[in-house]
Design an enzyme around this catalytic site. Structure first.
Site, PDB file in Angstrom:
ATOM      1  N   SER A 125     -40.416  63.120 -98.470  1.00 53.43           N
ATOM      2  CA  SER A 125     -39.805  63.641 -99.694  1.00 53.43           C
ATOM      3  C   SER A 125     -40.018  62.674-100.835  1.00 53.43           C
ATOM      4  O   SER A 125     -40.136  61.454-100.624  1.00 53.43           O
ATOM      5  CB  SER A 125     -38.301  63.845 -99.479  1.00 53.43           C
ATOM      6  N   TYR A 180     -30.553  60.275 -96.979  1.00 53.45           N
ATOM      7  CA  TYR A 180     -31.758  61.101 -96.955  1.00 53.45           C
ATOM      8  C   TYR A 180     -32.971  60.340 -97.466  1.00 53.45           C
ATOM      9  O   TYR A 180     -34.032  60.335 -96.827  1.00 53.45           O
ATOM     10  CB  TYR A 180     -31.521  62.348 -97.807  1.00 53.45           C
ATOM     11  N   LYS A 207     -36.362  59.316 -95.379  1.00 54.64           N
ATOM     12  CA  LYS A 207     -37.676  59.816 -95.770  1.00 54.64           C
ATOM     13  C   LYS A 207     -38.610  58.666 -96.161  1.00 54.64           C
ATOM     14  O   LYS A 207     -39.828  58.751 -95.942  1.00 54.64           O
ATOM     15  CB  LYS A 207     -37.544  60.819 -96.920  1.00 54.64           C
TER      16      LYS A 207
END
Length: 262
Positions: free
Chosen positions: A146, A159, A163
């Site tokens: 991401s 997150y 990533k």
């Protein structure tokens, strides 16, 4: 013809999280390019719909409903591919995701869960797939990272960290598995998947996100699927250990969660 290099005829692919969104688009794209595909996610009805689309291309689909938040379940897809189709050539580690949460509410357990779901699952399937790929003469792994793994925004500590780890895991695994297995990743921006339904369904928020994106739109799953096909096919034969940014040109987050200063 140069387009022939985007063909994966006779190859077998595994795509995780392929019931909808990017995973579904990737599975269908690979089938359109000539691959038989193992599709897996939690919801069997979603997988059945994707399998129908794959069969409509003239290729075969093998459906494996599974909770892919567990690394062992992800690893099992390599065996499923070999049992169903006799080989394995392409792995797309698409499953993952973690909801935003303020930093001081992000426990160590929450961070560990994000790491397991986004990184450990990819590692489990990649290492399980490698022997079959080597037996087939080589292969390609594409990890879905991401843009939050390279840019900073409030609420994305778990997150974004996971990533970012997946992106660097890609570089490290590419060294370990070269020269026969290529490993690349895609740093995805905002894409119209179910994960964004809550925000893209609000016209005002969507307009702000589009305005903050240099290409002035939210991405489609097919935008990412096209990049996956490039990296998985002979078109990307001289590419490994790289993270391709498919994010509309973002250099900063296009979604502000509105978290205040402490």
């Amino acid at each position: 013809m140069i387009l022939d290099r985007f063909r994966v005829s006779g190859k077998v692919a595994v795509v995780t999280g392929s019931g909808r969104g990017i995973g579904a688009a990737a599975a269908v794209a690979l089938a359109e390019a000539g691959a038989d595909v193992v599709v897996s996610s939690r919801t069997e009805a979603d997988l059945a719909a994707v399998a129908e689309r794959i069969v409509a291309t003239g290729r075969k689909a093998h459906v494996v409903p599974a909770d892919l938040s567990e690394p062992a379940a992800a690893a099992g897809l390599a065996t499923a591919a070999v049992e169903a189709f006799g080989r394995l050539d392409i792995v797309v580690n698409n499953v993952g995701g973690t909801y935003p949460r303020p930093l001081l509410e992000s426990t160590a357990e929450f961070l560990e869960e994000a790491f397991r779901f986004n990184v450990a699952t990819a590692h489990a399937l990649t290492t399980a797939a490698a022997p079959a790929m080597l037996e087939a003469g080589g292969g390609a792994v594409v990890n879905i990272s991401s843009n939050m793994g390279r840019i900073a925004g409030r609420g994305f500590a778990a997150y974004g960290t996971a990533k970012a780890a997946l992106a660097h895991y890609t570089r490290l695994a590419a060294f370990d598995l070269a020269p026969k297995i290529r490993v690349n990743a895609i740093a995805v921006g905002s894409v119209t998947t179910s994960a964004l339904d809550l925000v893209t369904g609000n016209p005002e928020i969507r307009e702000r996100m589009e305005s903050a994106t240099p290409l002035r739109r939210i991405g489609d799953p097919e935008d990412v699927a096209a990049a996956i096909l490039f990296l998985a096919s002979p078109a990307g034969a001289y590419v490994t250990g790289k993270v391709l940014e498919v994010d509309g040109g973002l250099q900063a987050p296009n979604l502000d969660l509105g978290l205040p200063d402490l």
